[in-house]
Structures are given as C-alpha cells and as structure tokens.
Design a protein around this motif. Structure first.
Motif, PDB file in Angstrom:
ATOM      1  N   PRO A   1       0.800  -1.226   0.000  1.00  0.00           N
ATOM      2  CA  PRO A   1       0.000   0.000   0.000  1.00  0.00           C
ATOM      3  C   PRO A   1       0.835   1.280   0.000  1.00  0.00           C
ATOM      4  CG  PRO A   1      -0.899  -1.586   1.550  1.00  0.00           C
ATOM      5  CD  PRO A   1       0.428  -2.124   1.113  1.00  0.00           C
ATOM      6  N   ILE A   2       2.033   1.240   0.560  1.00  0.00           N
ATOM      7  CA  ILE A   2       2.877   2.436   0.583  1.00  0.00           C
ATOM      8  C   ILE A   2       3.367   2.740  -0.832  1.00  0.00           C
ATOM      9  CG2 ILE A   2       5.028   3.409   1.483  1.00  0.00           C
ATOM     10  CD1 ILE A   2       4.501   1.735   4.041  1.00  0.00           C
ATOM     11  N   ALA A   3       3.783   1.719  -1.563  1.00  0.00           N
ATOM     12  CA  ALA A   3       4.157   1.909  -2.963  1.00  0.00           C
ATOM     13  C   ALA A   3       2.947   2.342  -3.789  1.00  0.00           C
ATOM     14  CB  ALA A   3       4.761   0.622  -3.525  1.00  0.00           C
ATOM     15  N   ALA A   4       1.775   1.781  -3.476  1.00  0.00           N
ATOM     16  CA  ALA A   4       0.557   2.152  -4.195  1.00  0.00           C
ATOM     17  C   ALA A   4       0.228   3.629  -3.987  1.00  0.00           C
ATOM     18  CB  ALA A   4      -0.608   1.279  -3.738  1.00  0.00           C
ATOM     19  N   ALA A   5       0.407   4.109  -2.752  1.00  0.00           N
ATOM     20  CA  ALA A   5       0.141   5.530  -2.476  1.00  0.00           C
ATOM     21  C   ALA A   5       1.046   6.427  -3.315  1.00  0.00           C
ATOM     22  CB  ALA A   5       0.338   5.812  -0.990  1.00  0.00           C
ATOM     23  N   ARG A   6       2.307   6.052  -3.445  1.00  0.00           N
ATOM     24  CA  ARG A   6       3.223   6.836  -4.265  1.00  0.00           C
ATOM     25  C   ARG A   6       2.773   6.867  -5.722  1.00  0.00           C
ATOM     26  NH1 ARG A   6       8.221   8.252  -2.305  1.00  0.00           N
ATOM     27  NH2 ARG A   6       8.809   7.430  -0.252  1.00  0.00           N
ATOM     28  N   ALA A   7       2.292   5.733  -6.218  1.00  0.00           N
ATOM     29  CA  ALA A   7       1.857   5.660  -7.610  1.00  0.00           C
ATOM     30  C   ALA A   7       0.569   6.438  -7.853  1.00  0.00           C
ATOM     31  CB  ALA A   7       1.659   4.188  -8.007  1.00  0.00           C
ATOM     32  N   LEU A   8      -0.282   6.508  -6.857  1.00  0.00           N
ATOM     33  CA  LEU A   8      -1.588   7.146  -7.015  1.00  0.00           C
ATOM     34  C   LEU A   8      -1.505   8.663  -6.983  1.00  0.00           C
ATOM     35  CD1 LEU A   8      -3.601   4.721  -4.753  1.00  0.00           C
ATOM     36  CD2 LEU A   8      -4.100   5.153  -7.168  1.00  0.00           C
ATOM     37  N   GLY A   9      -0.702   9.218  -6.088  1.00  0.00           N
ATOM     38  CA  GLY A   9      -0.583  10.676  -5.992  1.00  0.00           C
ATOM     39  C   GLY A   9      -1.939  11.344  -5.822  1.00  0.00           C
ATOM     40  N   PRO A  10      -2.274  12.299  -6.685  1.00  0.00           N
ATOM     41  CA  PRO A  10      -3.535  13.033  -6.541  1.00  0.00           C
ATOM     42  C   PRO A  10      -4.781  12.196  -6.811  1.00  0.00           C
ATOM     43  CG  PRO A  10      -2.420  13.680  -8.559  1.00  0.00           C
ATOM     44  CD  PRO A  10      -1.444  12.843  -7.782  1.00  0.00           C
ATOM     45  N   ALA A  11      -4.606  10.958  -7.258  1.00  0.00           N
ATOM     46  CA  ALA A  11      -5.764  10.076  -7.459  1.00  0.00           C
ATOM     47  C   ALA A  11      -6.239   9.455  -6.156  1.00  0.00           C
ATOM     48  CB  ALA A  11      -5.422   8.977  -8.473  1.00  0.00           C
ATOM     49  N   ILE A  12      -5.571   9.744  -5.033  1.00  0.00           N
ATOM     50  CA  ILE A  12      -6.085   9.326  -3.722  1.00  0.00           C
ATOM     51  C   ILE A  12      -7.195  10.294  -3.337  1.00  0.00           C
ATOM     52  CG2 ILE A  12      -5.580   8.940  -1.285  1.00  0.00           C
ATOM     53  CD1 ILE A  12      -2.642   8.508  -2.075  1.00  0.00           C
ATOM     54  N   HIS A  13      -8.421   9.802  -3.283  1.00  0.00           N
ATOM     55  CA  HIS A  13      -9.575  10.639  -2.940  1.00  0.00           C
ATOM     56  C   HIS A  13     -10.093  10.401  -1.529  1.00  0.00           C
ATOM     57  CE1 HIS A  13     -11.011  11.895  -7.247  1.00  0.00           C
ATOM     58  NE2 HIS A  13      -9.793  12.314  -6.949  1.00  0.00           N
ATOM     59  N   HIS A  14      -9.687   9.298  -0.921  1.00  0.00           N
ATOM     60  CA  HIS A  14     -10.165   8.971   0.425  1.00  0.00           C
ATOM     61  C   HIS A  14      -9.265   7.855   0.929  1.00  0.00           C
ATOM     62  CE1 HIS A  14     -13.223   9.247   3.558  1.00  0.00           C
ATOM     63  NE2 HIS A  14     -13.402   7.941   3.558  1.00  0.00           N
TER      64      HIS A  14
END
Length: 310
Positions: A207-220
């Motif tokens: 999930p930490i790597a996923a957060a880096r990949a998502l950037g502004p696409a994290i909405h919640h």
C-alpha cells in the motif's frame, strides 16, 4: 488528516447515541452509509430525500456536536443487473446534493462477462487462456463500465459532488491502482481511489508503494488492517473463499488497526499518503471478528490517533 468513522460498525446504536460514542473517542467525522450492501442503519435515504425537516435534524445533530459528514458511502455493485445498487447510487448522489457533501465512497462495480450472463464475473486469471476471457474483459470495461461511469460523473456534477472514491475491493473491476487509472483515464479525475490498505495487503501488494503511484488520485483513505495468518498462507496461499466468520481457519482476516501491521508501518503509510498530497479524512472501517466490536473500535481509534499525519 482527520479521523472519521464508517458508521456501520456501530449500527447497533441509534444515530445520536452513535455520534455521542464517537465524540467520547475523539472522532469528529462520519462516513455515513446509505445503501448498497449496507443496511444503512442510521440514514433512511428515501425518507431524507422526501423531508427537508428530517435532513435538517441530521445536520443539526452533527453540528451541535461539532461533527461533519466526511463522505456518503454507497458500497455495492452498481453494475450487477440483479441488484438495486444502481438505484441506491443515484439516491446517494441526490442526498449528497441536499446535504452539500462533496465526496461519495463506493465501488466501481462488476458486470457479468457477457450480455447473456446474469452473474458478475471477476476475471483475475490471465486472459491468454482460455482466449475468450479477453473478449469478456473488454465487454465488461468498454460496453458496461465506462459508459456507466461517464454518465455517473455527469450526474455527480449536477448534484455538486466533486469526487468519487472507489474502494480497491476484490470482485470489482477497479481493485488496484492500475485498474483505477484505466477508469480514471476514460472518465476523468472526478474518479479516484478510496485507498484501503487491507485489500492490497492480502492481494500481495504494498500500500505504501501504491500511495506513491496514485498521488492526486487518492480521494479517500480507509484505516483498515489485515493479518496474513502464520502457517496458513504458506500452505494454501492468499486466495480465500471461507466465510469471514471462520476466522480460525482463514488464511487472512480483517483485524483492528495495529493487529496486522505494527504502528511504525502505519506511521510510514500515512506519512507517504500525506506526502503525495492527500490531507483529508481517514475513515476507520472496523471489521475485526476476532474480538468484540467495542474492543476493535477502541483499539483501532487509539492506533489511528497515534499514526495519522496531522
């Protein structure tokens, strides 16, 4: 970031008692369920849409306690023709418009694999064999999901909803960052991810790597933990079909925050999420069946209060 609570875990309490319980625990935001797979124990959507007075009662109960609606949640399968979830989603959008809520937490949906099927089909095996699977996946995306979401994004704008946060849940077309971006690229940035680390962990992702990949696409973000059970994963792997109540025999279980990943892990996770630009609500979704609801909620809130990036 601010701590909120997905209200189904306290569904046994009446609405205002539930708010008072959260207030005692230092939680000032609520992610209110409105339908889908939830029985929506605290909000009766049809009644609220029909009555301005009842909507004002809900808002007054929150405002008098200094609390806010973090999001409305309508998690279900809006692409399953055998469910009412498409209607529930439309009503959630209407209710969000009436409440002035800008964010809807939900799931992408999963359709059947062809116009002749009736059961949703989660295709996670390689489409190389049998080769017909590629046509099935193309049908699900191009003929069902993308047209539906284009219409839903347009409807959201009419209701004043600015963000959809799609949970990366199994048995959905969107279940990881890659599939989120496939939908987002097709329908626009109104659609982002409800980053739930628990699902990514049992799927074998970071999930930490996923957060880096998502950037502004994290909405919640959902504060939800999972534990891969020692010994059982080594024997049978991560795919699990036993009921969630069969906690002693499952390869993995949803657990209270801190009972799967330690607090240092959670500190790093939230630090990276904040670093990537997300500074909004983190909702506890407590689904630990290895302990009482009271213990799970209390210990999870304590863990999140120690680890979220303020």
């Amino acid at each position: 970031m601010k701590l909120s609570f997905c209200t189904d875990s306290l569904g046994h309490l009446p609405f205002e008692q539930m708010l008072d319980k959260l207030l005692e625990l230092g939680v000032y935001g609520v992610e209110m369920t409105t339908g889908g797979w939830s029985g929506a124990p605290h909000l009766r959507t049809d009644e609220l849409l029909a009555s301005k007075a009842k909507r004002q009662q809900v808002l007054q109960a929150l405002e008098s306690r200094g609390m806010q609606i973090a999001a409305l949640n309508v998690s279900g399968n809006p692409l399953d023709p055998g469910q009412r979830h498409k209607s529930d989603t439309d009503k959630a959008l209407q209710l969000a418009g009436e409440f002035g809520v800008k964010k809807i937490v939900m799931m992408s949906g999963l359709p059947p694999a062809s116009p002749n099927d009736t059961i949703p089909n989660w295709i996670t095996y390689t489409v190389s064999w049998p080769p017909t699977l590629k046509n099935c996946l193309d049908y699900q995306w191009n003929e069902v999901a993308i047209p539906y979401w284009l219409g839903l994004v347009a409807r959201a704008k009419e209701c004043g909803v600015e963000k959809f946060a799609l949970e990366n849940f199994s048995s959905m077309l969107v279940w990881n960052p890659e599939t989120l971006f496939r939908l987002r690229d097709a329908v626009g940035p109104t659609v982002g991810l409800n980053l739930d680390p628990s699902h990514l962990l049992w799927m074998g992702a970071d999930p930490i790597a996923a957060a880096r990949a998502l950037g502004p696409a994290i909405h919640h973000v959902h504060g939800k933990d999972v534990r891969l059970e020692r010994g059982l994963v080594a024997i049978n792997g991560l795919l699990e079909t036993k009921p969630v109540e069969d906690v002693a025999n499952r390869a993995w279980n949803y657990v209270a925050v801190g009972c799967g990943q330690d607090l240092q892990w959670w500190k790093e996770f939230f630090s990276v999420v904040r670093m990537m630009g997300y500074n909004d609500w983190v909702s506890l979704e407590m689904e630990d069946l290895t302990m009482s609801v009271e213990a799970g909620v209390t210990s999870s809130i304590a863990a999140l209060q120690q680890t979220i990036s303020q």
